[in-house]
Design a protein around this motif. Structure first.
Motif, short mmCIF file in Angstrom:
data_model
loop_
_atom_site.label_atom_id
_atom_site.label_comp_id
_atom_site.label_asym_id
_atom_site.label_seq_id
_atom_site.Cartn_x
_atom_site.Cartn_y
_atom_site.Cartn_z
N HIS A 114 0.65 -1.16 -0.04
CA HIS A 114 0.06 0.06 -0.14
C HIS A 114 0.80 1.21 0.10
CE1 HIS A 114 -3.04 3.01 1.16
NE2 HIS A 114 -2.36 3.34 2.31
N TYR A 115 1.77 1.36 0.93
CA TYR A 115 2.74 2.46 0.88
C TYR A 115 3.55 2.41 -0.31
CZ TYR A 115 1.64 3.35 5.82
OH TYR A 115 1.31 3.76 7.01
N GLU A 116 4.17 1.39 -0.97
CA GLU A 116 4.78 1.71 -2.28
C GLU A 116 3.75 2.04 -3.41
OE1 GLU A 116 6.29 -2.44 -3.07
OE2 GLU A 116 7.57 -2.42 -1.36
N ASP A 117 2.63 1.70 -3.29
CA ASP A 117 1.79 2.08 -4.36
C ASP A 117 1.36 3.88 -3.99
OD1 ASP A 117 1.19 -0.14 -5.34
OD2 ASP A 117 -0.49 -0.73 -4.38
N GLN A 118 1.57 4.41 -2.96
CA GLN A 118 1.42 5.64 -2.67
C GLN A 118 2.60 6.39 -3.05
OE1 GLN A 118 -0.25 6.16 1.21
NE2 GLN A 118 -2.09 5.54 0.55
N GLY A 119 3.88 5.72 -3.42
CA GLY A 119 5.15 6.48 -3.66
C GLY A 119 6.25 6.46 -2.46
N VAL A 120 5.77 5.73 -1.62
CA VAL A 120 6.73 5.94 -0.46
C VAL A 120 8.03 4.98 -1.09
CG1 VAL A 120 7.29 5.26 1.96
CG2 VAL A 120 5.14 6.13 1.28
N GLN A 121 9.27 5.73 -0.96
CA GLN A 121 10.42 5.14 -1.44
C GLN A 121 11.01 3.88 -0.65
OE1 GLN A 121 11.72 5.71 -4.58
NE2 GLN A 121 10.03 6.93 -4.84
#
Length: 142
Positions: A26-33
């Motif tokens: 979920h965080y990756e999908d939101q652009g969290v590197q």
């Protein structure tokens, strides 16, 4: 320290993520590197330097032995003296170097750090000190 395997805080308790892997996706999908988790060591050779807990136990309100600071203090698990963190006046770091005492417990988050291994630790040897600090801080058993 966050409880391992728990994502309730990050998801707001909604139950929408069935695992930490789903939460990370979920965080990756939101652009969290990048996200980092601290995984404490289960063992290090310096655990043998931890002294038995004093009969009086620990008091998380004890001030720094050097400067009387009361915020963000650590207790040495070798001699049980209390000193402030590197972010206050750095007296615990200095004590660790001068006395060659590597094992310390944070009164802020009840984590244990080994200066020689430069890592956090979690081992049953640390249980009495962590339990005593928890009782002092929260008024109840862990």
């Amino acid at each position: 320290m966050a409880e391992q395997g728990s994502s309730k805080g990050a998801e707001g308790g909604s139950g929408q993520f069935s695992s930490n892997k789903d939460l990370l996706k979920h965080y990756e999908d939101q652009g969290v590197q990048a996200m980092y988790a601290v995984e404490p060591l289960r063992y290090c050779d310096h655990l043998k330097e931890v002294s038995p807990l004093p009969e009086c136990g620990l008091n998380v309100d004890d001030p720094c032995t050097e400067c009387n600071a009361t915020g963000e203090n650590w207790v040495c698990l070798v001699c049980y003296q209390v000193f402030c963190s590197r972010y206050v006046n750095g007296h615990m770091v200095k004590h660790g170097e001068d006395a060659d005492h590597p094992m310390v417990l944070s009164y802020a988050d009840l984590s244990v750090w080994c200066y020689k291994c430069e890592n956090y630790l979690d081992n049953t040897v640390l249980g009495p000190a962590k339990s005593s600090a928890h009782r002092s801080k929260f008024g109840q058993e862990i």
